[in-house]
Design an enzyme around this catalytic site. Structure first.
Site, mmCIF file in Angstrom:
data_model
loop_
_atom_site.group_PDB
_atom_site.id
_atom_site.type_symbol
_atom_site.label_atom_id
_atom_site.label_comp_id
_atom_site.label_asym_id
_atom_site.label_seq_id
_atom_site.Cartn_x
_atom_site.Cartn_y
_atom_site.Cartn_z
ATOM 1 N N CYS A 77 -20.842 -8.973 1.355
ATOM 2 C CA CYS A 77 -21.051 -9.230 2.781
ATOM 3 C C CYS A 77 -19.719 -9.350 3.517
ATOM 4 O O CYS A 77 -19.639 -9.129 4.713
ATOM 5 C CB CYS A 77 -21.825 -10.522 2.980
ATOM 6 S SG CYS A 77 -23.400 -10.519 2.138
ATOM 7 N N THR B 133 0.841 -1.195 0.000
ATOM 8 C CA THR B 133 0.000 0.000 0.000
ATOM 9 C C THR B 133 0.880 1.251 0.000
ATOM 10 O O THR B 133 0.626 2.213 -0.726
ATOM 11 C CB THR B 133 -0.931 0.006 1.239
ATOM 12 O OG1 THR B 133 -1.904 -1.033 1.077
ATOM 13 C CG2 THR B 133 -1.643 1.330 1.397
HETATM 14 C C1 LIG Z 1 -7.951 -8.022 -1.266
HETATM 15 C C2 LIG Z 1 -6.676 -7.581 -0.726
HETATM 16 N N1 LIG Z 1 -6.628 -6.461 0.003
HETATM 17 C C3 LIG Z 1 -5.478 -6.039 0.503
HETATM 18 C C4 LIG Z 1 -4.335 -6.728 0.336
HETATM 19 C C5 LIG Z 1 -3.135 -6.255 0.962
HETATM 20 O O1 LIG Z 1 -2.551 -5.337 0.217
HETATM 21 P P1 LIG Z 1 -2.237 -3.975 0.912
HETATM 22 O O2 LIG Z 1 -1.494 -4.277 2.128
HETATM 23 O O3 LIG Z 1 -1.431 -3.229 -0.082
HETATM 24 O O4 LIG Z 1 -3.539 -3.302 1.149
HETATM 25 C C6 LIG Z 1 -4.340 -7.876 -0.396
HETATM 26 C C7 LIG Z 1 -3.113 -8.604 -0.561
HETATM 27 O O5 LIG Z 1 -2.684 -8.937 -1.527
HETATM 28 C C8 LIG Z 1 -5.522 -8.313 -0.947
HETATM 29 O O6 LIG Z 1 -5.560 -9.417 -1.657
HETATM 30 S S1 FES Z 2 -23.931 -8.566 4.875
HETATM 31 FE FE1 FES Z 2 -24.825 -9.346 3.103
HETATM 32 S S2 FES Z 2 -26.655 -10.290 3.880
HETATM 33 FE FE2 FES Z 2 -25.594 -9.715 5.697
#
Ligand SMILES: Cc1ncc(COP(=O)(O)O)c(C=O)c1O
Ligand code: FES
Ligand SMILES: Cc1ncc(COP(=O)(O)O)c(C=O)c1O
Ligand code: FES
Lengths: 382, 149, 382
Positions: free
Chosen positions: C320, C73
């Site tokens: 969700c 990040t």
């Molecule tokens: C869906 C998702 N969010 C976040 C991250 C973490 O990345 P970052 O630390 O850059 O947010 C990953 C890792 O690959 C991921 O797959």
């Molecule tokens: S968060 Fe999607 S139904 Fe509860």
């Protein structure tokens, strides 16, 4: 055997800290995602929240007021830029003797149209509160420290926070060097933001915490996911956070008392070397683990390297030693001469420092300074 | 970090001290960091027969000054004039980039000493250029500023 | 026994990685300061530089082109904001299916007066290069990825970089999910900036690397000391960096070949479940460790939690499950329906994943999906 007196630079992780870290490296290697991570990640999430609670409790904050960041530089930047950007415009102040991360961050704000001001300090490093008071017109933030990283001066934060708040500004406190050595209560100190870091209290590198008082608005520096409520998106460094939590748990203020005694002994011994002066105050208004003296006629890097060869490790404010070839702005800030900065050394103790080490450190330093004075142009006299 | 050779010269510097009745002396200060060296030369028949130094500076400062004195002892004035800061760096087996100015400082000290010697020998005028050469790089360590200001 | 198929979220550190980290936690706990740290810090400095060299070599860069940051990040933010701020104004583009850190960073740039644009992708997730080409007017930067974090699509970077450079813009490549799985050569790909992270290749959390091609100018996000040449000031996280270096050393492209075979087997097995579709491409243009399918009539969080109880761990693109209750923008970006996103699961393999685990994972998923479809309003039919 190394005598490590550079604990204001970084400390040795406590074996208990390493032990819990290994657990989260080896087996519980998950990372908290959303609120509903799979159970595998739950272990990691719970451990992180437990660490957050311990840290919050230690400074009398609530867990929601703690945001984990990667280090104190990031905390400084997030606090200062975050508040300034949220406010939009105004004046941001710091003292003349802050760490570079604070001074340079404040200075950078000029790019975004902010006014800035550096408040002076007295000969011992105490912030000039009258000057602060008279400079707060239009201020949105005053960024300062609790205990000075270089000369150990402990600021009168209650008086400072009163003045700052009277003028409608916020107070950001860099408590990195005081944390774990003097008991901190964010309510009593009445600060709005405060940073504390792990690697200075025998925790791991890679994590620091920013306290953000409930209701204080700031814009994040980093954009990304919603981790740390979007204030610090990104990967949660679980092993480091868990290690930080353990390090906080291990804080014992009796250690600080012992350190203060050894500090005073070392100061007395060093001042017995001719033409040596103490930087910063004596007694209770000095960080318990900080010693800083200037040896006339010699240059700090040479002193440091000679000592190094003999197993004694510390820091210097010499220009030769710094990456930008400038002498310590802290020693200059308290009105020290170029030579005072050039010949200054900082020795910082830990909970493990012994009296024997203190005496040996003094003996090595005395010998090295004498040797170098023989080479010096000034030959030990002006 | 520093090479072994630099550390060796720093820990056990050769030719530290002063020469009694030197033929010429020179002081040089670094505008970069505010350090100083002082060179003492004994010259006989246009040949450097002895050289000593004092230093107020970092490990590189001490090492470069020390190795320089070794490099010039026994050299003719003309040969000594040819020594550039890079030669000093090379003699030490290299210096970190940020410490090159320390070698410049040593080379500057030598250059000034030899210019003074030329004046003493009546081979050179004390003109503005000479005075600037002597003063420009001299930094007062108490203020960190050039003594020209 | 847990079957961990969430390796695109984070990976288990390799035991050899942990071993070197412990060395730098227990004994060599110094931290590189200036060029001339005391000898105690030299160990740490050398280890960091060695790691930097290994990483540089792995991607055919030179060590001076590598800057360590705390996570991907931060790398995304530094690359994108850094280049944009250095240029001052212009247009910054990304594809529609980047990670949030990229999309939100680009979006944030509007605050500083930049124009932004999100380039579309086709049904398999490949960037529409014609659309890119026709949107590059006034562009300073295009930020995209090598392998997609969610659906595994491997972009045609050579073609992209040609178009981007023809139009005078720079190319930032998020290579986090491809690194270690497909061989990367920054010269051949002709990218200007690129990020790779440690925790996705069995290294520790707390560190990522940003490649910055020599000559590319960027303004730092964080201000402070001169560490990492001032591009990323702050504490150097030595144990994590050393662990990262070791993880890079352990990369073996034979592992990727094996993973690709298991990936294909898992895809085939899952597609044998009725009303299931693959997201992303098949074959060589898919990351070797990525499987992503949508099960009709069921919701991902439910699938995930059921599997979780049975020891199978992965991720979902369900709304969700996300912290902002939005369905995967990646599945939506490739033209998938809300339901496709809602019922999508990502299973990501590691070098340790076995054929047995793949088969068991399939069996558990099949069973869970069948069970949930019985509960579903749609009852297995629309
Ligand atoms: C869906 C998702 N969010 C976040 C991250 C973490 O990345 P970052 O630390 O850059 O947010 C990953 C890792 O690959 C991921 O797959
Ligand atoms: S968060 Fe999607 S139904 Fe509860
Ligand atoms: C002189 C000096 N510079 C830098 C640092 C590290 O702080 P940061 O990582 O925030 O730059 C320290 C640590 O206390 C320090 O003493
Ligand atoms: S003399 Fe100061 S850096 Fe060398």
């Amino acid at each position: 055997m190394v005598i490590y007196l550079d604990n204001a630079n970084t400390t040795k992780p406590d074996p208990e800290v390493i032990k819990v870290m290994i657990e989260y490296l080896e087996e519980k290697y998950g990372t908290p995602g959303g609120e509903f991570g799979h159970i595998f990640d739950e272990d990691a999430r719970e451990a992180v929240e437990e660490a957050r609670e311990k840290i919050a409790k230690e400074i009398n904050a609530s867990p929601e007021e703690i945001v984990f960041v990667s280090d104190e530089t990031e905390a400084d930047n997030l606090a200062i830029k975050g508040v300034a950007w949220a406010r939009g415009k105004g004046k941001v102040l710091a003292s003349k003797i802050e760490r570079k991360a604070i001074l340079n961050t404040v200075n950078r704000l000029k790019e975004w149209g902010f006014k800035t001001y550096e408040v002076g300090v007295d000969r011992k490093g105490f912030i000039n509160i009258e000057e602060l008071q008279s400079s707060l017109d239009g201020a949105v933030l005053f960024a300062t420290h609790l205990g000075n990283f270089e000369i150990g001066t402990i600021q009168n934060i209650r008086a400072i926070s009163e003045v700052v708040h009277e003028n409608g500004a916020l107070l950001y406190l860099d408590a990195n060097h005081a944390f774990g050595k003097i008991k901190i209560d964010v309510q009593k100190l009445n600060v709005d933001l405060m940073s504390i870091s792990s690697h200075l209290i025998h925790g791991p590198k890679g994590v620091a915490a920013l306290y953000i008082r409930k209701g204080v608005k700031l814009k994040p520096i980093l954009d990304g996911d919603l981790r740390e409520r979007g204030i610090r998106p990104g990967m949660i460094n679980v092993p480091s956070i868990v290690g930080f939590g353990k390090a906080v748990e291990l804080i014992n203020y009796e250690d600080a008392k012992r350190m203060a005694k050894l500090r005073d002994k070392l100061i007395d011994l060093l001042l017995s070397i001719p033409d040596t002066k103490l930087n910063g105050p004596k007694g209770d208004m000095r960080l318990p683990n900080n010693v800083n003296v200037s040896f006339n006629y010699v240059e700090g890097e040479s002193v440091l390297l000679h000592c190094d060869m003999r197993g004694l490790v510390f820091s210097t404010g010499s220009a030769c030693y710094s990456q930008d070839l400038l002498p310590s702005h802290v020693i200059r800030g308290i009105g020290g001469s170029f030579e005072d900065a050039h010949g200054s050394v900082r020795l910082s103790l830990s909970k493990w420092t012994t009296e024997e080490e203190i005496v040996t450190a003094y003996e090595i330093l005395k010998d090295v300074v004498e040797k170098l004075r023989k080479i010096s142009i000034y030959g030990g006299r002006k | 970090g520093y090479s072994r050779k630099v550390l060796q010269y720093f820990l056990h510097p050769k030719n530290v001290g002063e020469i009694e009745n030197p033929s010429v002396t020179a002081k040089a200060g670094s505008p970069a960091c505010g350090d100083m060296i002082k060179l003492y030369l004994k010259i006989e028949d246009e040949k450097i027969v002895d050289a000593k130094f004092r230093s107020y500076g970092c490990a590189a400062n001490i090492a470069t000054a020390s190795v320089l004195t070794e490099m010039i002892i026994g050299k003719s004035i003309d040969d000594a004039k040819k020594i550039k800061f890079k030669d000093i760096v090379a003699e030490l087996g290299g210096l970190p980039q940020i410490k090159h100015h320390c070698a410049v400082l040593a080379a500057e000290g030598l250059k000034q000493a030899l210019a003074k010697w030329d004046v003493i020998q009546g081979r050179r005028e004390i003109d503005e250029r000479f005075v600037k050469l002597i003063l420009a790089a001299v930094i007062d360590p108490l203020t960190g500023e050039s003594v020209l200001h």
